[in-house]
Structures are given as structure tokens and as C-alpha cells.
Design an enzyme around this catalytic site. Structure first.
Site, PDB file in Angstrom:
ATOM      1  N   HIS A   1    -102.882 104.491 -63.285  1.00 31.54           N
ATOM      2  CA  HIS A   1    -102.645 103.082 -63.832  1.00 31.54           C
ATOM      3  C   HIS A   1    -102.220 103.362 -65.309  1.00 31.54           C
ATOM      4  O   HIS A   1    -103.102 103.437 -66.240  1.00 31.54           O
ATOM      5  CB  HIS A   1    -104.060 102.425 -63.613  1.00 31.54           C
TER       6      HIS A   1
ATOM      7  N   ASP B   1    -101.184 100.495 -68.069  1.00 33.02           N
ATOM      8  CA  ASP B   1    -101.226  99.132 -68.668  1.00 33.02           C
ATOM      9  C   ASP B   1     -99.833  98.931 -69.342  1.00 33.02           C
ATOM     10  O   ASP B   1     -99.527  99.689 -70.517  1.00 33.02           O
ATOM     11  CB  ASP B   1    -102.333  98.661 -69.538  1.00 33.02           C
TER      12      ASP B   1
ATOM     13  N   HIS C   1    -100.599  91.943 -66.682  1.00 32.75           N
ATOM     14  CA  HIS C   1    -101.986  91.397 -66.522  1.00 32.75           C
ATOM     15  C   HIS C   1    -102.844  91.555 -67.851  1.00 32.75           C
ATOM     16  O   HIS C   1    -103.991  91.232 -67.759  1.00 32.75           O
ATOM     17  CB  HIS C   1    -102.634  91.899 -65.336  1.00 32.75           C
TER      18      HIS C   1
ATOM     19  N   ASP D   1    -105.616  96.177 -60.693  1.00 30.96           N
ATOM     20  CA  ASP D   1    -106.208  95.632 -62.130  1.00 30.96           C
ATOM     21  C   ASP D   1    -106.057  94.049 -62.330  1.00 30.96           C
ATOM     22  O   ASP D   1    -106.523  93.694 -63.595  1.00 30.96           O
ATOM     23  CB  ASP D   1    -105.987  96.427 -63.031  1.00 30.96           C
TER      24      ASP D   1
END
Length: 1002
Positions: A268, A270, A584, A380
Site C-alpha cells: 500500500h 499512499d 484518501h 485504507d
């Protein structure tokens, strides 16, 4: 063998830590390192390679915050080491210590490794510190390696999340952050490395097996014997004997009822958070090259990566890495997932923006990689809109994965594998991995949690576990893959099988043919402050979404009516910027200052580009006309102009403002509003029904300030206790009439608020412009409206409709929704009467009941205007903000109209009237969401409509141009297999979304 169990566990752990692990690298040779520090932003390898490098000593401090230091290391593999490599017993690697402080990768110093010819090798991070020297060890002795080392500050500060100036280069300072630990040439003993994994896997089981179980007792004794056999003076010499001791324990098969884990390699990353997007590009290069290197060594590895934006970055900045990814995609081991441009927030983006996440993301994967993703991958994001299932299905996807709901503070989700039903009735097969992490290392504690928590245990024994370091990237490691090999069939552990996500979903659907259903939003009982933090970023998003609507509508109209060029490239560029910033941790306001200042700059650039497109289109459409024309891009008629068209301006229906004994009185044919000398609304009478909307002793337009000190995550959270710490009320400075506008000046806390109140042009609403000079720290500002309604539910606009949430807090689920999200309006009603609070840039709000003087109860709607968190941006939201609200009465469709009026205000220009390119006849609840030209450049017109009331509707799409054909399509503008006899005849279910593709007659 009489040691106490706890002492024995301690002995086993120390032998592993102090004996086995250090022996993996049998020998080490320190290497000389030279360095060159880039003076500003990162530079290409070709520029860095030929710079003048200086010696970098161990212990020397290096790297200012956000800086880049290129390190060069040369060396030669000793002949004896090469002989061991040739024998297959050892490997040669660099062991790199940039000054790591322990902890998870992705939050401190990192590096991308290249050979001297520029070839990318892999990334370097705290728990992935090695560089293979395969070629030098097998083909020759010399090697020449460059490291592009990033001295990113550890803003997480070991997860304490303290206020810090490190989040922006202008405040971060020039002091170096890291003490260089050195680079060694290391000889890796492959047999000891295998022992390290054997031992780690078995020792890990001790933490999860029942205290008195036979398996645990045997493992303890087996590991005790292993400690005895291990020779601390000759680890390599005793390793074979130790592995023989452990082999029977590793060969013991899992129970027939053991949980099955579908392990999917993952990282993951970001797209921005505690680093800017430019650093994300480099994180992707490090992580993706790590994975590619592992794939060369571990043929079983399958890796899933989402976010088309990150692939596009690789294609642009690291084409060599992208080419290798493409090869692995074709092979089937690298799996694009998600189908979105980024892993976006889903609460805050508008409907068309959420659609374009899929149009852009799936379109990219189809064009560039030849893959259609069917799984939406959003582990997430901070809660999931009830509109999402329909959008997912309309995009051609059929499965959904999330992890974040495991963070709920109050209520545990009752299912892990289920059907999620959206507001229109669409359902999507959903998996919520019970492992409760998207960054697993496949350790015993995590796998035990997956088995123990699986809500469908006894029905389905399968769950997905994403493994690999995440958030800041890193991905799977060789240790994780070796762990997976040992746990494919191991007593005391779930069975682990590395699997593609699509294979998992197929197996899960087969195992659970009749899953439970969850209806409505997946509300995250946490991170409620993300509806409000970083108000400028949110305002930029809202304005950009509506400018894009206008730009596409008018450009498409000009293209069809006058043959004007359609600015497809400029529109795509604007969309991609907006979609990226809906990630996000950007749009929710939870990133460092640098990210949000950049976002504001980019929104300004988007606005300038779109305003230019709009101006050019209106100039073509308006021609040489001399009339003052109202251009209305909204889906409802405004100011005398038809929806999606233009009409000659006319005088508005605004009423009067006067002062009498009650205060200041606004009055039109539709409403009478009284504002007292404090600037608060004491009466709002709907003259059409003679109904008073303000309860006795109630007030509207009330500013309220609260202490806002979350228990954990500043920018993310609004905690329930804020309501118990109200701060002194606003102080009135001045209230005066200026023509038909009432000007109110107030002070609250250390901030000033100026408001301008006036009747809306149509005379049915009171418009409130609020200008706040915000000077607070850890405070929350709300604007409240007391409404004389006993509302059972509050309707909040979301994408392509609205969601109704209970006002009363009868259950723990209701009580947990004390702060909720809405887009352009909140509507509360009781049979026969309703009221709306509309806005142009606010998302967070709360709706509660209050005792009504004289009996009964009334409803209070409060809009959350501003917060002032200190982490991760200590200066979040400081400065001037402008909000527009409207208070009105009516039904839900009136609320929709008010939302459009505030967010897509008509433009007045000289020109001539223009009939709409498309319009809807027959049902006022069927609205046009978008009018554009097709993505493929064909010149076809694409129209998107939806039903807005939440009921059945029959209507017809009426065209203002001739067509050769019309078809219903999915979101990617591909014809659906089942076509109605007349595609323009619309018979819609509640909140149904329909896309049509119209081929103009040529």
C-alpha cells in the site's frame, strides 16, 4: 529439560536474536562510500552520475529534510567468496545502513539503487537493506553501484504524531537528519538464512498456540533441543544438525479444519501523506523494483498493485521499470487491481468525479496493460459511500475489498465476506479481511487473528491476507516469501497459499454462494474530522468538480453546434489533477503542509485552465449577440435560464429588507425571515404554507466554538467529547443593513467572522455568506440551524442521490454517527414540511434532536466549518475562508435545486440565448449529471443521468441535435449487451444511474 516455560521461551528467543540472525551474513567487509548532495529537488541519474563525489564516513551526519544525497560505492568480490557463490552455498550482497532507526519502512531514509549503467536494481529501506551483487559475484569481481538516498523526515516519529515543522521545506530547516551507518559487502550463508526462517516460523507459533496444547509443548521441547545443538562458536558448522532437529516440526501438517489464507503480495503506497507526490513517485520506483527483483528469485510471488496514477508515473519517470512491470502483467504474476486512478476517498468526491476515477483508472489499465480489473481495492479509505456499489457495477467490476472498517471504535462489522448493497439496490461481492491489516508479514499472530476473527467461520474457511510493507511502500520481502513456503501446510497455522486476487474472489464466491447482505454506507466509526480538515483543499475540490462540469458541457455544446475543437487533452489533464488530489490522505485533509499547499496551487491552475475553456466555448455559443444572457450549467432551471442552457437575463424576484421591532426582516412572496440584533435568525416563515421553520426560543445562523483535542490523530479525528467542551459564544461587533444585504460582524475565540445575509434571487431562500479569519488551534467551528421539525431521519446528499440516517441515537450504531458527511445539502422533514441547509464547500455536519419549549422536540442541523489540528500540518486552516449557505423550505427536490444553485451559479455574459444540447422531459427527479464528448475521440456525445428523489421515475431524454444512433453504456462508454427498444426513454428505479452514448448525424 526442566526449564520453566517462560524462561525457556526467553532462551529460545535470545538464541535466535543473538546467534542465528547475525550468522546469516557470515562475513562482512566495510566499503568506502562517496557522496554528492543535490542542492535542491531530485535530479536525474544522468546528471548525478558525473558529479564530484566526496568521502562519506560512518557516523557522519547526512541529509537535510526532503533532500537527496547520491552515494557511490565501488568494490571487488573476493575470489574465495566467488567460489562459495559458484558452489551454491552463499550469495554476495551489499548491506546498507543509511542511519535507520528501526521500525517500518516508508517513514524515514530510503534509497533507489542503480548500477553504473543506470539500470534500476531495487530499493533500500529499514527492513529491506540488501543489494544483490549477483553479476559481480558470478561474472567478474568488480562492481559500481549508485544509491539515490532520500533523507525524508520521520514525521510519524515512531507513531507518536507530534506537532512538527518538518512537513514543509520552508520550515524543515537545513540540519542533517541521519547518521550514516555504512555500507558493507556481505557474504550471505544460504543455509543459515534457511535456518533463520525455520526458527522464526516455529518460534512465532509459540505466541498463538494454547498454553497447555500438545503442539506448543512439543515445539518448546524441539526448540530447546535446537538451542542445545546450535554451536555458538560455529553456527555454520552446526546449522545442518539444527535444521534436522526442526524438520519434523516443520513437516507436521495443518489440521483438516485449518483456515485457508489467500496471500497476495502487496505494498500500500499512499499517493501522498507524510510526503509529497514527488516523493511518492520515488517510493513507487523503490517498491516496484523491489518486487521485480523478488519475482526473479521467487517464481511463486504474485503481487497486486492498484492506482493507475502510480503506473503512469512509472511509465513517465522510470520507463525501464514500467517495461518490466508490463512483462510480469502479461505473465500473470503482477496484477493490477482497483480500477481507479488512485485509491481515493469515497465520502467527499462528487458523483461524476467518482465515476471518472474508474473511467480514468480502468481505461488506463485497458490501454496500457491490456487488463480489465474486476476488483475494487480500497483497503485504507475512511469509510465508503452508499453510492459506491452502483458505480462499481456500472464500471464493469464485481468485487470489492476494504480493510479500514476494522478501525471502528464502537461497533464491529458483523461480516467479513458479504454482499454490499448500495442506495439504488446494486450489490457487489465484498471481502473485509479478518487479518485486520493490509501490511501483513504472514507472522503467526496475524494469521491467528485472521482465523479467529473470521465472521464466516464454519461456513467459509477462506480469507485474503495482503502481505508486504505498506503506507510508505516497501512491499513483500524475501523473509515473507520464505515464511509463506513454510506455512503452506503447517500444524498450528492456517494454510497459506499465494494467490491472485481474482482467484481468491472466485473461490470465495464458490465457498459462500449465499452471503449475508449489508445495506447502505460503510460508515467508519473513526476519522470523522476528515470531513472538515484542510478546508481550502476541500473547497478547491468542490469548485474544480463543478468547473469541469461546466467546461465539458459548454465545450461539447460548442463542438456539436458549431464544430468547435473539443479540448480533450486539457480536460483530461484537469481531471487527472483533480482525481489525484482525491486520494484518501489529500482530500480528507490528513497530509503534511507541503501536500496541501501544493494541492491549493494545483486547484488554482485547474481553475484557470477551465475558466479559459469555458470562456472560449461561451464566446463561440454566444456569438455576436448583445443581450445580457444567463448561462446555466446546472441540472435545474436557474434565474430564468433552462437547465444546461442559456436565456436572456431578467429581473430577479428578490424581496425587501426592513427593520422593525422584531429586528431585521427579509420578505418576499415566498418567505419572511427575521434576524435579531445578534445576527441570528429567530423566524423563518414559509408564506406558501404559513409554517414557521424556527422553533420557539430557537435560533439559526448560530456560530459555536468547541475545544477539539482528539484522543489520537489530530487531522483525522473529531471525538465525541468535543460537545462537552463548548467555548464562549460569539461576540457581536456590528449588525447593519446595506441596501438589501444585512451585514453582521462577530468575534469568536481569537477569530473574526463577517457575514452577508440576503434573500436568494428567486426569493425562496436566505443566502448566508460567511467570511472567517481563522486564528485558532485545536478548535472546531460550527454553524447551527434550529428547525421546528420532528425529523425521524436526515437526508444527506451523496453521489447520485442521498442517504437517510436516523436522527435519534437509539442504538450504538446510531450513536457512533455523531458526525456525518454530506455534499451540497442536508434536508430534514416531517410529513408535509421540510427544510434544507445547502452549502458550497462544507462536508461535515451533525443532526440531533433537542427538547422543544412547550413540548415535543425540534431538529438541529450544524455544519462543521473549520478545524485547527496541529498534526501533521501545524498551520492547518489558518487564514481567511469564505462559505456560502442557504436556508430554505420545501422537499428533497427543492434541496437538490438549492445545492445546484450554490455550486453551479449561473454566469451572465453578453451574447444570445442557447437551447440545451439535451434536456429531460417527464420527471423533475431525473437529472443530467454530465454532458461530454466520448473518451475515445470519436465525437460521440455521452450523457449521464440519475434519479434524485429516491423513487421510480419515467422520463425522456430530449436532444437538441440530430443523431444517427443511441445506446446505453457502462461507465467506460461501452455498449451494454441488453439494450432497450428506445434508449432515450428512461424508466428509472430509485437513484438509478444511466449512461447514454449518442452518435451525432454527420
Amino acid at each position: 529439560m526442566h526449564d520453566d516455560s517462560a524462561l525457556l521461551v526467553r532462551r529460545i528467543a535470545r538464541a535466535y536474536r543473538d546467534r542465528v540472525v547475525p550468522a546469516v551474513r557470515a562475513e562482512r567487509l566495510p566499503l568506502a562510500v562517496a557522496a554528492w548532495e543535490a542542492p535542491g529537488e531530485p535530479v536525474p541519474f544522468e546528471e548525478a552520475r558525473d558529479r564530484s563525489y566526496r568521502p562519506l564516513a560512518r557516523g557522519e551526519w547526512w541529509g537535510r529534510a526532503w533532500g537527496t544525497t547520491w552515494m557511490r560505492v565501488r568494490g571487488e568480490v573476493p575470489e574465495e567468496w566467488r567460489r562459495r557463490v559458484a558452489a551454491g552455498t552463499h550469495a554476495v550482497e551489499l548491506a546498507v545502513d543509511l542511519g535507520f532507526r528501526g521500525g517500518q519502512p516508508g517513514f524515514q531514509a530510503e534509497a533507489l539503487v542503480r548500477m553504473a549503467d543506470g539500470r534500476v536494481v531495487k530499493g533500500i529501506e529499514p527492513l529491506n537493506d540488501w543489494v544483490p551483487i549477483d553479476g559481480a559475484a558470478s561474472e567478474g569481481a568488480a562492481f559500481d553501484v549508485f544509491l539515490e538516498a532520500a533523507s525524508n523526515p520521520d514525521i510519524a516519529q515512531e507513531w507518536t504524531f507530534r506537532e512538527t515543522p518538518l512537513g514543509h521545506p520552508q520550515t524543515a530547516g537545513e540540519e542533517p537528519l541521519y547518521s550514516f551507518g555504512g555500507i558493507d559487502l556481505a557474504l550471505r550463508d544460504l543455509e543459515v538464512a534457511a535456518l533463520e526462517r525455520d526458527w522464526a516460523v516455529l518460534e512465532g507459533l509459540l505466541a498463538v498456540l494454547p498454553e497447555r496444547s500438545l503442539r506448543r509443548a512439543r515445539l518448546l521441547r524441539t526448540l530447546e533441543v535446537a538451542v542445545d545443538v546450535l554451536d555458538p562458536d560455529d553456527i555454520a558448522g552446526s546449522v545442518a544438525a539444527v535444521r534436522d532437529v526442526l524438520a519434523p516440526a516443520l513437516a507436521a501438517s495443518a489440521a483438516g479444519s485449518a483456515h485457508r489464507v489467500a496471500a497476495v503480495g502487496h505494498a500500500h503506497i499512499d499517493s501522498a501523506w507524510l510526503w509529497p507526490t514527488r516523493e511518492t513517485i520515488r517510493k513507487c520506483a523503490r517498491t516496484f523494483s523491489n518486487v521485480l527483483d523478488l519475482m526473479d528469485r521467487h517464481p511463486e510471488l504474485v503481487f497486486a498493485a492498484s492506482s493507475a496514477q502510480q503506473y503512469a508515473w512509472m511509465q513517465e519517470h522510470h520507463p525501464d521499470v514500467f517495461a518490466r512491470i508490463r512483462e510480469r502483467v502479461v505473465e500473470g504474476r503482477w496484477v493490477p487491481v482497483g480500477g481507479m486512478w488512485v485509491e481515493s476517498d469515497t465520502n467527499l468526491p462528487g458523483g461524476e468525479a467518482l465515476v471518472r476515477q474508474f473511467v480514468a483508472g480502468k481505461g488506463y489499465f485497458l490501454r496500457e496493460l491490456g487488463v480489465e480489473t474486476t476488483e475494487v481495492w480500497l483497503p485504507d479509505s475512511f469509510g465508503y459511500s452508499g453510492a459506491l456499489p452502483q458505480i462499481v457495477r456500472a464500471s464493469g467490476s464485481d468485487s470489492f475489498l476494504t480493510q479500514k472498517i476494522s478501525w471502528n471504535e464502537t461497533n464491529a462489522m458483523p461480516h467479513h465476506t458479504f454482499l454490499w448493497e448500495g442506495i439504488d439496490g446494486s450489490r457487489v461481492f465484498t471481502h473485509f479481511p479478518p487479518v485486520d491489516t493490509y501490511s501483513s508479514d504472514l507472522g503467526a499472530i496475524e494469521l491467528d487473528r485472521a482465523e479467529r476473527q473470521n465472521a464466516e467461520r464454519g461456513i467459509s474457511d477462506l480469507s485474503l491476507v495482503p502481505f508486504g510493507f505498506g503506507d510508505g511502500g516497501g512491499g513483500p520481502t524475501r523473509e515473507m516469501l520464505e515464511t509463506a513456503r513454510r506455512k503452506c501446510d503447517l500444524e498450528g497455522s492456517p494454510r497459506v497459499e499465494i494467490m491472485r486476487p481474482d482467484a481468491f474472489f472466485a473461490a470465495a464466491k464458490a465457498a459462500l454462494p449465499d452471503p449475508a447482505t449489508w445495506s447502505g454506507e460503510l460508515y467508519l466509526e473513526f476519522h470523522r474530522g476528515t470531513y472538515t480538515s484542510q478546508a481550502r483543499t476541500k473547497a478547491g475540490n468542490r469548485r474544480s468538480e463543478h468547473l469541469l462540469r461546466e467546461a465539458e458541457l459548454w465545450a461539447a455544446t460548442a463542438a456539436i453546434r458549431h464544430g468547435a475543437p473539443y479540448p480533450a487533452a486539457a480536460l483530461q489533464g484537469a481531471w487527472r489533477t483533480v482525481l489525484l488530489q482525491q486520494f484518501h490522505d489529500i482530500l480528507p485533509g490528513s497530509s503534511i503542509a507541503w501536500v496541501h499547499r501544493q494541492a491549493e496551487e494545483r486547484y488554482a491552475q485547474v481553475a484557470a485552465a477551465l475558466e479559459s475553456i469555458i470562456d472560449e466555448a461561451l464566446a463561440v455559443l454566444g456569438g455576436d449577440g448583445d443581450d445580457e444572457v444567463v448561462w446555466n450549467a446546472a441540472s435545474v432551471p436557474l434565474d430564468g435560464a433552462p437547465a444546461l442552457g442559456a436565456a436572456v437575463a431578467r429581473a430577479d424576484g428578490r424581496g425587501s429588507l426592513r427593520r422593525d421591532g422584531r429586528g431585521f426582516v427579509f420578505e418576499s412572496d415566498a418567505v419572511r425571515v427575521v434576524v435579531d440584533d445578534a445576527g441570528e435568525i429567530t423566524s423563518f416563515v414559509d408564506l406558501r404554507t404559513a409554517r414557521e421553520a424556527i422553533p420557539p426560543e430557537g435560533r439559526a445562523n448560530v456560530l459555536a466554538l468547541f475545544r477539539d483535542t482528539p484522543n489520537q490523530w489530530d487531522a483525522w479525528d473529531i471525538d465525541r467529547h468535543y460537545a462537552r467542551t463548548p467555548l464562549p459564544a460569539a461576540r457581536v461587533v456590528a449588525v447593519r443593513a446595506e441596501g438589501d444585504v444585512l451585514v453582521v460582524a462577530r468575534e469568536i475565540g481569537a477569530s473574526t467572522v463577517h457575514q452577508r445575509l440576503r434573500l436568494a434571487p428567486h426569493g425562496r431562500a436566505l443566502d448566508i455568506e460567511t467570511i472567517v479569519d481563522w486564528r485558532e488551534r485545536q478548535k472546531l467551528l460550527k454553524l447551527g440551524f434550529d428547525l421546528d421539525l420532528l425529523a425521524e431521519t436526515a437526508a444527506s446528499e451523496i453521489q447520485f442521490g442521498h442517504i437517510r440516517r436516523p436522527v435519534a441515537a437509539n442504538t450504538s450504531w446510531d450513536a457512533a454517527r455523531f458526525e456525518t458527511v454530506a455534499h451540497r445539502w442536508v434536508h430534514v422533514d416531517e410529513p408535509g414540511f421540510g427544510a434544507t441547509v445547502a452549502n458550497d464547500r462544507v462536508y461535515g455536519h451533525d443532526v440531533t434532536r433537542r427538547p422543544r419549549p412547550g413540548g415535543g422536540a425540534f431538529t438541529r442541523v450544524r455544519e462543521s466549518l473549520l478545524r485547527a489540528p496541529v498534526y501533521p500540518d501545524p498551520e492547518a486552516d489558518r487564514g481567511v475562508h469564505v462559505f456560502r449557505h442557504a436556508l430554505s423550505t420545501g422537499d428533497v427536490l427543492d434541496a437538490v435545486a438549492e445545492g445546484h444553485r450554490l455550486n453551479v451559479p449561473p454566469r451572465v455574459r453578453r451574447g444570445r440565448a442557447v437551447a440545451p444540447l439535451v434536456r429531460v422531459d417527464g420527471a423533475p427527479s431525473v437529472l443530467v449529471e454530465a454532458v461530454k464528448l466520448a473518451e475515445d475521440g470519436s465525437g460521440d456525445v455521452v450523457v449521464r443521468v440519475y434519479e434524485a428523489r429516491g423513487g421510480r421515475a419515467t422520463a425522456r431524454l430530449v436532444l437538441g441535435f440530430d443523431i444517427a444512433s443511441a445506446v446505453r453504456t457502462d461507465l467506460l462508454e461501452r455498449a451494454l449487451p441488453d439494450q432497450p427498444a428506445d434508449p432515450l426513454a428512461l424508466a428509472l428505479r430509485p437513484f438509478e444511474l444511466v449512461t447514454l452514448r449518442l452518435v451525432p448525424a454527420r
